[in-house]
Write a protein that holds these residues in place. Structure first.
Motif, short mmCIF file in Angstrom:
data_model
loop_
_atom_site.label_atom_id
_atom_site.label_comp_id
_atom_site.label_asym_id
_atom_site.label_seq_id
_atom_site.Cartn_x
_atom_site.Cartn_y
_atom_site.Cartn_z
N GLN A 168 0.94 -1.34 0.15
CA GLN A 168 0.57 -0.18 -0.27
C GLN A 168 0.80 1.60 -0.04
O GLN A 168 1.57 1.66 0.52
N ASP A 169 0.68 2.03 -1.20
CA ASP A 169 1.16 3.50 -1.12
C ASP A 169 2.79 3.24 -1.60
O ASP A 169 3.50 3.78 -0.53
N ASP A 190 -3.57 1.63 -3.68
CA ASP A 190 -2.82 3.48 -4.73
C ASP A 190 -0.73 3.33 -4.74
O ASP A 190 -0.54 4.19 -3.75
N PHE A 193 0.80 7.12 -6.29
CA PHE A 193 0.78 8.06 -5.38
C PHE A 193 0.48 9.25 -5.24
O PHE A 193 1.58 9.23 -4.93
N THR A 220 -5.51 -0.72 -6.41
CA THR A 220 -5.62 0.48 -7.39
C THR A 220 -4.60 0.89 -7.32
O THR A 220 -3.09 0.79 -6.69
N THR A 222 -3.38 3.92 -9.05
CA THR A 222 -2.37 5.12 -9.20
C THR A 222 -3.60 5.83 -7.88
O THR A 222 -4.65 5.24 -8.55
N ALA A 223 -3.86 6.48 -7.78
CA ALA A 223 -4.28 7.74 -6.37
C ALA A 223 -3.68 9.39 -6.80
O ALA A 223 -2.79 9.52 -5.78
N GLY A 251 -7.01 3.95 -11.57
CA GLY A 251 -6.88 4.41 -11.14
C GLY A 251 -8.15 5.23 -9.84
O GLY A 251 -9.14 4.88 -10.10
N ARG A 252 -8.07 6.07 -8.82
CA ARG A 252 -9.21 6.02 -8.57
C ARG A 252 -8.50 7.64 -7.89
O ARG A 252 -6.93 8.26 -7.36
N TRP A 254 -7.80 10.37 -5.60
CA TRP A 254 -7.28 11.46 -4.72
C TRP A 254 -7.79 12.41 -4.15
O TRP A 254 -8.56 13.18 -3.08
N SER A 258 -7.67 15.35 -9.58
CA SER A 258 -7.37 14.01 -10.70
C SER A 258 -6.94 14.07 -12.04
O SER A 258 -7.98 13.84 -12.65
N TRP A 279 -13.72 8.33 -6.41
CA TRP A 279 -13.67 8.52 -4.87
C TRP A 279 -14.51 9.74 -4.31
O TRP A 279 -14.84 9.97 -3.67
#
Length: 339
Positions: A168-169, A190, A193, A220, A222-223, A251-252, A254, A258, A279
Motif C-alpha cells: 500500500q502506497d 494506491d 500516488f 488500485t 494510482t491515486a 486509478g481512483r 485522490w 485528479s 473516489w
C-alpha cells in the motif's frame, strides 16, 4: 618531472577505475564529463576505505551543494531508512541494478513517516537501485497499512532502471517534475500516488493483489492528487506494461482534479472492466482527467469503463506524453548521465 608523471598516471588510473565501475552499475551511464561530476564517493560496507551505509555517504555531502556528487553504492541489501535532506541537491545515486542494490526497511502506519527512502531537495538522479518497504510483503498476515518505499518531494528528478517495491502506497510521488524510465513499481493499493508532475516511460507496473495480503479483493494502481484546474500535476504512463496477480483499477481520484493518462501501454487481464473510481471526487467527475489512448492487451477494452472516462484526441494526449510536459527548459538534457 618524475613527480608529475606519477601524478598523471595516478589520475588516469583513477579515471579508468571509475569508468569500469560506471559500466558495472546499471544501464544509465555517467557521460564522463569532469565538469559535470565534481566528486564520486563509494558505499561498500565490506571495505574499510569506504562508507558503510548509504545515509553516512549522504551525510558527508555539504549543505547547499551546487555540484553533482555521485554516490556509487555497491551491490547488497542495505537495511536502513535513507533521507536526502533539504539543501543537499545535485546528488546522483548509482547502484548495480534492481536485483543487486537494494535499500529495504519495514516501517508503516503513516504515509509521511514510513518511507524507506525520502528525498526533499531538487536535482536528484537515481539509477539501478531498488527501494523496498517490506511491511505487508514480508508478512502477508499483517493488517494492511500505509508503508511507503519512496517519497519524492523535490523538483527535477530522473529515476532510471530502478525499482519500488511495496503493497500500500509504494511510491509517494508527491511534488515536482519527475522522469521515471524503465522502472518497476510493485504494489496493491494506491501504489503510485501523490501530486507530482511525472512521466513514467517504459515502466512495468506489477500488481500483487490477492497475495499480499490475502484479504484484499482488488487493488488500485494510482491515486493522483491534483487539487485545482491550475495545478500542473499529473501522472503520464507512456509505453508501460501492467501485469501481475489479482484484479485492480487503473486509478481512483485522490483529489478533485485528479489527472492520469495511459498512452500506448499494455494492460493484462488484471484490469477490472470499470477501470476507474471517482473516489474523493464523486459528484465532480467532470473535473477528473482519466485518459486511455492507444493501449493494448486484454485489459484495454474500454467498452465497460466508467461513463465519465475522458475522451481525448491524439493532439490533446501528445501535449502530456511529450517530455516538454515536465521539461520546458531542457533540464533533462543537461544531466550528467546518458539514458
Amino acid at each position: 618531472m618524475k613527480g608529475v608523471t606519477i601524478h598523471n598516471f595516478c589520475y588516469s588510473y583513477f579515471k579508468v577505475c571509475l569508468l569500469v565501475m560506471s559500466l558495472a552499475y546499471g544501464s544509465a551511464e555517467w557521460d564522463g564529463s569532469s565538469s559535470q561530476i565534481a566528486k564520486t564517493i563509494i558505499v561498500n560496507p565490506n571495505d574499510a576505505r569506504y562508507f558503510k551505509t548509504v545515509q553516512s555517504a549522504i551525510d558527508s555531502i555539504p549543505l547547499q551543494n551546487q555540484d553533482w556528487i555521485r554516490i556509487l553504492i555497491s551491490n547488497g541489501i542495505y537495511s536502513e531508512k535513507v533521507t536526502i535532506p533539504r539543501g543537499k541537491g545535485y546528488i546522483y545515486m548509482q547502484g548495480g541494478g534492481i536485483e543487486k542494490t537494494i535499500i529495504a526497511y519495514g516501517d508503516h502506519q503513516l504515509t509521511n513517516t514510513s518511507a524507506t527512502f525520502t528525498s526533499y531537495p531538487s536535482n536528484i538522479i537515481i539509477t539501478g537501485i531498488t527501494f523496498k518497504n517490506k511491511y505487508n510483503i514480508a508478512s502477508s498476515s499483517s493488517p494492511t497499512k500505509p508503508a511507503v518505499a519512496a517519497m519524492m518531494l523535490g523538483d527535477k528528478y530522473a529515476i532510471i532502471d530502478s525499482s519500488f517495491d511495496g503493497f500500500q502506497d509504494t511510491l509517494y510521488d508527491d511534488y515536482g517534475r519527475h522522469y521515471y524510465k524503465r522502472c518497476v513499481i510493485s504494489g496493491g493499493i494506491d501504489f503510485i500516488f501523490g501530486g507530482a508532475q511525472s512521466i513514467f516511460e517504459g515502466c512495468t507496473l506489477k500488481l500483487r493483489v490477492g497475495i499480499y495480503p490475502p484479504n484484499e479483493v482488488y487493488g488500485t494502481i494510482t491515486a493522483q492528487g491534483r487539487d485545482s484546474p491550475t495545478d500542473k500535476g499529473g501522472f503520464v504512463f507512456k509505453d508501460c506494461t501492467v501485469m501481475g496477480s489479482g484484479k485492480a483499477l487503473l486509478g481512483r481520484a485522490w483529489k478533485s482534479y485528479s489527472r492520469v493518462i495511459f498512452y500506448r501501454s499494455m494492460f493484462s487481464d488484471n484490469i477490472l472492466p470499470i477501470g476507474w473510481d471517482a473516489w474523493k471526487a464523486k459528484g465532480q467527475e467532470g473535473h477528473i482527467t482519466f485518459v486511455e489512448f492507444g493501449c493494448t492487451g486484454v485489459g484495454a477494452d474500454t467498452s465497460k469503463r466508467v461513463p465519465w472516462l475522458t475522451k481525448a484526441s491524439e493532439k490533446d494526449v501528445l501535449q502530456f506524453t511529450n517530455l516538454t510536459f515536465i521539461d520546458e527548459e531542457g533540464w533533462l538534457s543537461r544531466l550528467p548521465i546518458k539514458f
